[in-house]
Design an enzyme around this catalytic site. Structure first.
Site: not given
Ligand code: NAD
Length: 359
Positions: A143, A194, A226, A250
């Site tokens: 971000y 990840k 995931d 988030d």
């Protein structure tokens, strides 16, 4: 407490002033009852600040925020300011206060009071008594990474790009917050990344492993994001503390919030390196119900409990507030958002009054 501590109150917009007013009554009572010696101040943020000063986070508010030991915020935003340029929208005030005070550590508990198990869209046995804490990095990651933008590439096609980066020190400080939080809970941290695809999160995983050596009592596990999204719905009670970066946090924290089925019940904290913090409900300013006196003030009241525990070291007062909230639920009092058959529907003010009485 030796020296007076200051709490800055920022009601904001929409239902903000309604819910903060009830939370402030609870804070004032806790202050008297537990002799905390707190001084309360007020200032403007968001649309209310735009109306008064033309900007969503005025210098005067920032000066008070810098001086305060903790900050309680309602919510910002609303249709009145939606047409403004994004640079001066109410939500910018929130981003500004978080980044200017370096509030890098976002704590979002997802707690489902047993009395509200029916509010969840999941089966009651899967979520009843749920108590997990998501620790999200708030001031770094994709971000904020540079370079970013949209440009025309060599083929003349528009191309958007963002940069995902974390420095070791940023990972360390959020990791430490997660391990310290776990020490006060069930001593389990699940780090979500990840690392099978993204190098940034390979480093994230390495740093978490190194940090874990300082906390031999805490059990560290890793999970790909995931899978974490899936496990949160499949068996959410397997988690104690989840620590993750800004974007994954988030998404996962909103997912976890919905497990409880009652956005009006969830508090949050955003902390700096000295445990000074900004405390606010997870929900927004709910313009659709603003001014009707029906908003649920409990997320804001529970934010007061977090404020007392994390920034002011007043754990006893915090526990008493949480106990009072549980008690009003036992009395079957419900605002519209958590109302179900057989319960007593109450207004924002009556809910606040009931918590004060229970405290
Ligand atoms: P929202 O959280 O304000 O509302 C979503 C839904 O939940 C609405 O139906 C609302 O009535 C309900 N709701 C929310 N809080 C409630 C409460 N305490 N009691 C009962 N019902 C409640 O989200 P939104 O509608 O997407 O956003 C509205 C405005 O809030 C926008 O301007 C948005 O930018 C802003 N916003 C601010 C924050 C913040 O200040 N931290 C966070 C999210 C959204």
């Amino acid at each position: 407490m030796s020296e007076a501590k200051t709490v800055l109150i920022l009601p904001g917009d929409g239902i903000g002033p309604e819910i903060v007013s009830e939370a402030e009554k609870v804070l004032r009572l806790a202050n008297d009852k537990f002799q905390l010696g707190l001084e309360l101040e007020h200032a403007l943020i968001g649309g209310a600040a735009i109306d008064a000063h033309g900007v969503p986070y005025p210098d005067e508010t920032h000066a008070k925020a810098e001086q305060a030991d903790a900050i309680l915020l309602g919510a910002v935003g609303g249709p009145k300011w939606d047409e403004l340029d994004t640079a001066i929208r109410p939500e910018k005030g929130l981003l500004a206060i978080r980044s200017r005070l370096e509030l890098f550590g976002n704590l979002r508990p997802a707690i489902l009071y047993p009395q509200l198990a029916d509010a969840s869209s999941l089966k009651p046995e899967i979520v009843a008594g749920l108590d997990i804490l998501i620790v999200r990095e708030l001031t770094g990651g994709i971000y904020f990474g540079q370079p970013r933008g949209v440009h025309n590439n060599e083929q003349g096609e528009r191309e958007g790009f963002n940069t995902y980066r974390y420095a070791e020190s940023e990972i360390l400080r959020i990791g430490r917050l997660a391990f310290e939080s776990a020490m006060k809970r069930n001593k389990r941290v699940c780090s979500v990344d990840k690392a099978n695809v993204l190098e940034v999160t390979v480093l994230w995983r390495e740093v978490m492993e190194e940090l874990a050596k300082e906390y031999p009592e805490v059990e560290l596990s890793h999970m790909y994001v995931d899978n974490a999204a899936m496990q949160l719905v499949r068996e959410p009670k397997q988690f104690d503390v989840i620590v993750t970066g800004n974007m994954f946090g988030d998404i996962l924290s909103d997912e976890a919030a919905m497990l409880t089925g009652s956005i009006g019940m969830l508090p949050s904290a955003s902390l700096d390196k000295n445990s000074k913090g900004l405390y606010e409900p997870c929900h927004g300013s709910a313009p659709d119900i603003a001014g009707q006196g029906i908003a649920n003030p409990l997320a804001t009241i529970l934010s007061v409990a977090m404020l007392l525990r994390y920034s002011l070291g007043a754990g006893e007062a915090a526990a008493a507030i949480e106990q009072a909230v549980s008690q009003v639920l036992d009395q079957n009092l419900r605002t519209a958002d958590i109302f179900s058959e057989g319960m007593q529907r109450v207004s924002t003010a009556d809910m606040g009054k009931a918590v004060v009485a229970a405290l």
